[in-house]
Every structure is written in C-alpha cells, then in structure tokens.
Design an enzyme around this catalytic site. Structure first.
Site, PDB file in Angstrom:
ATOM      1  CE  LYS A  32      42.501  50.630  49.430  1.00  0.00           C
ATOM      2  NZ  LYS A  32      42.826  52.444  50.227  1.00  0.00           N
ATOM      3  CE1 TYR A 260      54.140  54.255  16.523  1.00  0.00           C
ATOM      4  CE2 TYR A 260      53.058  53.457  18.662  1.00  0.00           C
ATOM      5  CZ  TYR A 260      52.977  53.771  17.423  1.00  0.00           C
ATOM      6  OH  TYR A 260      51.090  53.545  16.649  1.00  0.00           O
TER       7      TYR A 260
END
Length: 370
Positions: A32, A260
């Site tokens: 899955k 940043y």
C-alpha cells in the site's frame, strides 16, 4: 536528479529472513501507499520473486492499479467505502477483505451478477478499534458467509486482524480474541486457508501469534518496526537508497548567510553544494539545523540552511576540490554501507520511519536495482 533506488536483492533477502523467522509460513507483503514509497509494482514483483505468497494493498484502487500494470500475483485489499463496487475486484481476481455484512452482501451480489465466485477474507477487530468486524457481529457475518459459500457465490479463504502493538500482554490478549474468531468461523462451516494477525513487529517479537501466515510491510523493505532495534539486528537489509547529485558548487567566505532567513551563517570560509531535492520531494523542511547529514564521496557532510521546496544545501568543507558537479549524494540508505539511516530523519522529526518513506514525493524516480 532525484532517485529512490530500490534493491531487488534486499527485498528478496528480507522475504527470506521473514520466512526463516516464521519457519516457512505463508507471507503476505503489503505494498500500500506506493509500496511504502518504494514503488508498488517494483515492490510487488520483487516480493513475489523473493518467495512471498500474496500481495496486499489497503484499498481496491491500489490493487486495480497493480493489475493494470501487469502484476498477476494473488492480491488482497480490505479498506472499502460504503458505496464500493466489487465487480472490478472480482473480474480482476482480487480477494476482498470483508469486515461488515453490507460488504459481504454487496460482494455476493456482484459475484452473482458476473456469474462467478468471489474470494474473500474476513477481517475482524480484536482490540485495535479500527477497521474490522466487531465481536458482536461475528456470528451473523460468519453464518452468512458460510451460507453464501454453499451457494457458490463466495469462497472464504482467510481470516485476519491487526494488532495494536500496545505491549506483549495486550498483543497476546488480542491473540486470544482472534482465536475465538477463528473458532467461530470454523464452527460456522468455513475453513480458512490463511490465518494472519502478525504484522512486521509481531513477526519478530511474538512467535505465538504467527499462525500459518504473517502480513508484513515495513520488514519486507528492510526497516525495523522497533525504536530500540536496528534493521541489522533483525537481520534485515534496507531496500531503498535515496540519491541525488550536486548541481552547483559555490566557494564562500566566513560570515556568509545560507538559504532563506540566514538561520545558518558560515563560521569559516567553505564550499557549499546545491542538491536538487526539497520538501516537495518528501525531505522534511524541519530537518534544517537539527544535525541531519548526507554522504558525499563516502563521507558524512551536514545539511545547512533552510530546506527549500526543490533543493537544499550541504557544507562540503574539506571535500572542496575533490567533488564536482554531478557528484552523487546519498540522503539515506543502508547504514551498513556507510549511508545515513532513515531513522536519522525520523528521530529528528520525532516520528517513525514509515512516515518518512511514504512521504517521498512523485518527482522522485523509483528505480529497481540489483
């Protein structure tokens, strides 16, 4: 620039190891969530060629995608919405996990419409309080299943549940409840071929709960379900190596701010390498400043500055002059090969290795490797 290299041999090794631990019992490998991030088709085919008995997904859509991709292995899925159409599952020879009477009736109706027999496995709740038939529903559910079996509309192939992993005492208490469910199913007239309760953790810690089948996800990919034990200690080999490459190199003086916010400032003159993976690819932004590292030219080097959507920066320091554009960068892999373990990330993020794996984004190419 972004590759999740998946070792087929590692998955083979892990399936063999699971077989060894379970004394040759049947093994269902769960693929899955894109094969726990490894690529569902790659994972399914590697697991089956490695000796797995069956492949499982959570929902029908995932199982149908495997069939569409040419996967012919026995498939099981168990998480269904209230309006699910089981006809595609039956037509594609996908086994259905049934946890309530309405789904059993819908499955039988679809089989009757198609003029065939649907194969199912009953999923029961033994204490996780999640998906699975409640104890008070078992008698009616199993009796109806046996009746539909006699009519030739369904085949009851198995019964399963899921442990809460709440400790040894709780696990064995769930096992006792599960034993009762198996007994009631047999008394109703169905004889299950596959009886499974143990997932990865119980496979390696609760031998009394192996029954004749285990259903594993994480362990098949070579990772440990335990905080206190490594993959190597369990005899497993991590299958995924997350790789990238250096796409820019920049020499900078002391005092240079990085990325940043300048939350990292270079204390000395150094060389910065740009690597094109970011939080859009599943690299948690909060790793910045937490001590995360990568391997370049066989050496560990720190991640510095804020991680961007598409890229992050590494201080290559003493490697300057020894690395060039295109130099491979390993973000995580098998620590026995000198790579960072995925658990470095999960510990820093205060989460589990599962979450890191399934968070790897679609831009990362899943690539099978021997």
């Amino acid at each position: 620039m972004r590759v999740a290299e998946v070792s087929i041999e590692a998955i083979h090794h892990n399936v063999r190891r699971i077989s060894e631990v379970t004394s040759g019992g049947q093994i269902i490998v769960v693929v899955k969530a894109c094969g726990y991030g490894h690529g569902a088709v790659i994972a399914a085919e590697a697991a089956m060629s490695g000796g797995a008995t069956m492949i499982a997904t959570a929902d029908l859509e995932e199982a149908l995608q495997l069939r569409d991709a040419g996967v012919t292995a026995p498939l099981l899925c168990w998480l269904h919405g209230p309006r699910v159409d089981f006809a595609p599952a039956i037509s594609a020879s996908i086994e259905v996990g049934v946890s309530r009477l309405s789904h059993l009736e819908a499955l039988a109706a679809a089989a009757k419409e198609l003029g065939t027999t649907a194969t199912l496995q009953f999923k029961v709740d033994t204490g996780l309080s999640r998906n699975g038939a409640a104890k008070e529903e078992w008698e009616t559910l199993f009796a109806r299943g046996a009746e539909l079996e006699r009519e030739g509309l369904v085949r009851v192939r198995g019964i399963f549940s899921h442990l809460a992993n709440a400790g040894e005492e709780a696990d064995h208490a769930q096992g006792e409840v599960f034993d009762e469910a198996v007994r009631m199913l047999r008394e109703a007239g169905s004889e299950p071929e596959m009886i499974h309760l143990a997932a990865s953790a119980a496979t390696f810690s609760r031998p009394k709960l192996h029954y004749n089948t285990v259903r594993v996800g994480l362990a098949a990919y070579g990772l440990s379900p335990f905080v206190e034990k490594t993959s190597a200690q369990l005899g497993l080999v991590p299958a995924m190596t997350l790789r990238s490459e250096i796409v820019a190199l920049r020499g900078v003086p002391a005092g240079t701010g990085v990325s940043y916010g300048f939350n990292h400032v270079c204390e000395v003159a150094t060389t910065l390498a740009l690597v094109p993976i970011g939080y859009a690819d599943g690299m948690p932004r909060a790793l910045n400043g937490n001590g995360a590292w990568v391997t370049i030219a066989g050496e560990p080097r720190p991640i510095v500055g804020r991680i961007g959507m598409d890229q992050f920066i590494v201080d290559v320091g003493p490697l300057a002059g020894r690395v060039e554009l295109g130099e491979p960068v390993v973000l995580f892999g098998d620590p026995e090969r000198g790579y960072p373990a995925i658990e470095v990330w999960s510990r820093l993020m205060r989460t589990i290795n599962y979450e890191i794996l399934v968070g790897i984004g679609p831009r990362v190419i899943r690539q099978a490797a021997e």
